[in-house]
Design an enzyme around this catalytic site. Structure first.
Site, PDB file in Angstrom:
ATOM      1  CG  HIS A  62      -1.696   1.147   1.682  1.00  0.00           C
ATOM      2  ND1 HIS A  62      -3.201   1.297   2.356  1.00  0.00           N
ATOM      3  CD2 HIS A  62      -2.303   2.640   0.316  1.00  0.00           C
ATOM      4  CE1 HIS A  62      -4.042   1.768   2.020  1.00  0.00           C
ATOM      5  NE2 HIS A  62      -3.568   2.929   1.000  1.00  0.00           N
ATOM      6  CG  HIS A  64      -1.158   6.593  -2.044  1.00  0.00           C
ATOM      7  ND1 HIS A  64      -2.930   5.605  -2.717  1.00  0.00           N
ATOM      8  CD2 HIS A  64      -1.439   6.670  -0.554  1.00  0.00           C
ATOM      9  CE1 HIS A  64      -3.397   5.618  -1.964  1.00  0.00           C
ATOM     10  NE2 HIS A  64      -3.008   5.321  -0.452  1.00  0.00           N
ATOM     11  CD  GLU A 128      -6.918   4.015   0.539  1.00  0.00           C
ATOM     12  OE1 GLU A 128      -6.333   3.764   1.729  1.00  0.00           O
ATOM     13  OE2 GLU A 128      -5.565   4.446   0.111  1.00  0.00           O
ATOM     14  CB  ALA A 139      -6.343  11.774   2.257  1.00  0.00           C
ATOM     15  CG  HIS A 215      -5.582   2.651   6.632  1.00  0.00           C
ATOM     16  ND1 HIS A 215      -6.191   2.486   6.504  1.00  0.00           N
ATOM     17  CD2 HIS A 215      -4.906   2.722   5.092  1.00  0.00           C
ATOM     18  CE1 HIS A 215      -7.137   3.991   5.979  1.00  0.00           C
ATOM     19  NE2 HIS A 215      -5.975   3.490   5.009  1.00  0.00           N
ATOM     20  CG  ASP A 273      -1.321   5.294   3.767  1.00  0.00           C
ATOM     21  OD1 ASP A 273      -1.635   4.829   1.907  1.00  0.00           O
ATOM     22  OD2 ASP A 273      -1.924   5.559   4.347  1.00  0.00           O
ATOM     23  N   GLY A 309      -1.960  10.027   4.492  1.00  0.00           N
ATOM     24  CA  GLY A 309      -1.127   8.758   4.095  1.00  0.00           C
ATOM     25  C   GLY A 309       0.188   9.638   4.748  1.00  0.00           C
TER      26      GLY A 309
END
Length: 393
Positions: A62, A64, A128, A139, A215, A273, A309
């Site tokens: 996970h 981004h 996600e 977020a 998470h 994350d 994140g």
């Protein structure tokens, strides 16, 4: 020196974290992109890793972005920069996570990312959003959220051209349980996250095929003594792997300890994350269609102030796990390497130091646990020139 000689590397004198335990002063040899052997006496020309610890390359389920770049940009060059940033911090296998956006735009991003999966840069795609709760959106832009209608979920999965690995959704929303069943039938991980689900509905989702908690603790109801909510359901069920963000911001160390005490290292996957600021300094960064301000290493939305994140890299998560949470080296390696590799169906090639597996290695200092070097597929990414060679006797 022949080409074959250049493709051989041996590391001697290191502490090795093996599936069966920790071995001091051992040897690991690499040939081509594979681990060729473990153990044996050092030989002249071996790299001397006395004082260092070797663990498998980290696996991030996970993430981004990083290095100032985002996977949600839909730009291949940005995705490459993000992957390279985390690779330099020990993540040798990475899943690219998107964020909530218009369905057609996320599908376009998936098409770009799928090319990088086919090139061997990424190991898959994690969607996600947008199929998450307005009440727990964090977020993610609330106006772009959608109910997890199986037709829309399938549209994103198809856009990934067979490379979708995981979809995070809120199972309590209309279509949620049906989408979980569909994903399970397709062999794609259904993850419960950004959810306002109660205990009973979460159990239904697990029975329908959900196998990951996105998470855990973050973006879901807290535990109450008369309303245990999703956290207890996800922690107690042996079919579920729980993601945890060990950056000292998302979770208090005692909460992480609680999760380990309940689920065990073989059901915990430590993730980043991370957004684009990982590996960078404070400043303003995009996260999909939103703006994030990073101050003192903590990422928050410019509007609203929600945590957005992290700026974490997995080498830092590894060090915190051993030095702050006092996990054993084997427990840390289980959660950073073996558990996520197994979840992705890649345990036959990555996730542990074993003969025949890919030579994805992370070298850390045995006292400080700071990152020293990274090898991916038998090639040094960083730090390979840090070691002297063993001299003839």
């Amino acid at each position: 020196m022949t080409t074959a000689d250049r493709d051989r590397t041996a590391l001697a004198g290191a502490r090795l974290v093996l599936p069966g335990g920790v071995v001091e002063g051992d040897r690991i040899s690499v040939e081509g992109d594979r681990i060729a052997g473990l153990g044996g006496a050092s030989e002249p020309g071996d790299l001397d890793l006395t004082g260092y610890t070797v663990v498998p390359g980290f696996v991030d389920l996970h993430v981004h972005g990083g290095g100032g770049a985002s996977y949600a940009s839909g730009i291949a060059e940005e995705a490459l920069r993000a992957a390279r940033t985390h690779l330099e911090h020990g993540t040798t296998t990475t899943i690219a996570s998107t964020v909530t956006g218009e369905i057609d735009e996320v599908a376009r991003q998936a098409a770009v990312l799928s090319e990088l999966v086919e090139d061997g840069i990424l190991a898959g795609i994690h969607f996600e959003g947008p199929f998450i709760s307005h009440n727990r959106c964090g977020a993610h832009r609330p106006d772009l959220l959608r109910d997890p209608d199986p037709t829309l979920v399938r549209k994103l999965v198809d856009a990934a051209r067979g490379h979708a690995r995981m979809v995070t959704l809120a199972p309590e929303l209309p279509g949620g349980l049906d989408s979980v069943r569909m994903l399970a039938d397709l062999g794609i991980i259904a993850a419960v996250g950004h959810t306002d689900s109660d205990y009973a509905t979460t159990l239904e989702a697990i029975d329908a095929g959900a196998t990951v908690a996105t998470h855990l603790f973050n973006a879901m109801p807290a535990i109450a003594h008369r309303a245990p909510g999703p956290i207890v359901a996800l922690l107690e069920d042996e079919r579920v792997t729980v993601e945890l963000i060990n950056d000292g911001v998302h979770l208090h160390p005692s909460v992480l300890d609680l999760a380990y005490g309940t689920a065990g290292a073989d059901r915990v996957a430590l993730i980043t994350d991370a957004m684009g600021a990982a590996g960078m300094g404070d400043g303003l960064y995009p996260l999909g269609p939103l703006q994030v301000e990073v101050k003192d290493g903590v990422a928050r939305l410019v509007e609203g102030g929600s945590i957005a994140g992290s700026t974490l890299t997995l080498d830092v998560a590894f060090k915190r796990s051993v030095t702050v949470n006092r996990l054993s080296l084997n427990q840390a390696v289980e959660s950073l390497c073996a558990t996520p590799a197994r979840l992705l169906g890649l345990a036959d090639s990555i996730g542990s130091l074993e003969t025949g597996k890919l030579a994805d290695l992370v070298v850390v200092d045995s006292e400080s646990y700071d990152l020293v070097a990274v090898m991916r597929r038998g090639r040094w990414i960083r730090g390979g020139d840090a070691f002297a060679t063993v001299k003839p006797a």
